[in-house]
Design an enzyme around this catalytic site. Sequence first.
Site, short mmCIF file in Angstrom:
data_model
loop_
_atom_site.label_atom_id
_atom_site.label_comp_id
_atom_site.label_asym_id
_atom_site.label_seq_id
_atom_site.Cartn_x
_atom_site.Cartn_y
_atom_site.Cartn_z
N LYS A 26 -25.43 -14.67 -7.31
CA LYS A 26 -24.57 -13.68 -7.21
C LYS A 26 -23.78 -13.84 -5.66
O LYS A 26 -24.60 -13.90 -4.75
CB LYS A 26 -25.52 -12.40 -7.19
CG LYS A 26 -24.79 -11.11 -7.44
CD LYS A 26 -26.02 -10.04 -7.84
CE LYS A 26 -25.14 -8.61 -8.10
NZ LYS A 26 -26.36 -7.70 -7.90
C1 E4P Z 1 -25.86 -4.98 -9.57
O1 E4P Z 1 -25.74 -6.19 -9.95
C2 E4P Z 1 -25.55 -4.23 -8.61
O2 E4P Z 1 -26.09 -4.83 -7.31
C3 E4P Z 1 -26.01 -2.95 -8.47
O3 E4P Z 1 -25.79 -2.22 -9.74
C4 E4P Z 1 -25.37 -1.95 -7.38
O4 E4P Z 1 -25.98 -0.59 -7.50
P1 E4P Z 1 -25.86 0.52 -6.42
O5 E4P Z 1 -24.52 0.84 -6.15
O6 E4P Z 1 -27.05 1.43 -6.66
O7 E4P Z 1 -26.43 -0.39 -5.24
#
Ligand code: E4P
Length: 197
Positions: A87
């Site tokens: 990621k």
């Molecule tokens: C998923 O891959 C993301 O990192 C996550 O959904 C981010 O969510 P948040 O906006 O609560 O940080």
Amino acid sequence: MKFFIDTANLAQIREANEMGVLDGVTTNPSLMAKENIRGEEACRRHYLEICSIVDGDVSAEVIATDFDGMVREGEALAALHKNIVVKLPCTADGIRAVKYFAGKNIRTNCTLVFSAGQALLAAKAGATYVSPFVDRLDDICSDSVGLVAQIVDLYQTYDYTTQVLAASIRNTLHILQCAEVGADVVTCPLSAIKGLL
Ligand code: E4P
């Protein structure tokens, strides 16, 4: 549509997996810290534990913000398990790293996407997934589901194979709305998935 769970909590991952609808997991540094998983070695052990629970893609996010650091961390993460997806943030260095990993057949999730322009760059660079942040877009009065629809349409126009992974989802309605506009994947808390019941 695929369902990923957005957590590093092993019990919730197990419960979602036992529901019979889980296709993968997304994590991020905040979610790992929430489980008190700190340090590279502890993180690696935890990713392997997650991979042992779910037979699906597991997004593991790099910490580095520079290209060289992203490459170093991403290669180590990808070497952990076949299901690990690296990621990377949608920044200049992140897009460069997406392109680098695409050339090595290492799958990536280009995250922190807030615009169609960013999503185009992610697909052009060869990202496996792109993660538009739905609820954080709502938080700034931006049409989050409209963006997901726009990205889906753009990718269909150019036959991009990058999958639209709707992220930053906190409620059940967003799951349905993202499904209605053709998101390939949603990632969300267990509570949102159970809310579909
Ligand atoms: C998923 O891959 C993301 O990192 C996550 O959904 C981010 O969510 P948040 O906006 O609560 O940080």
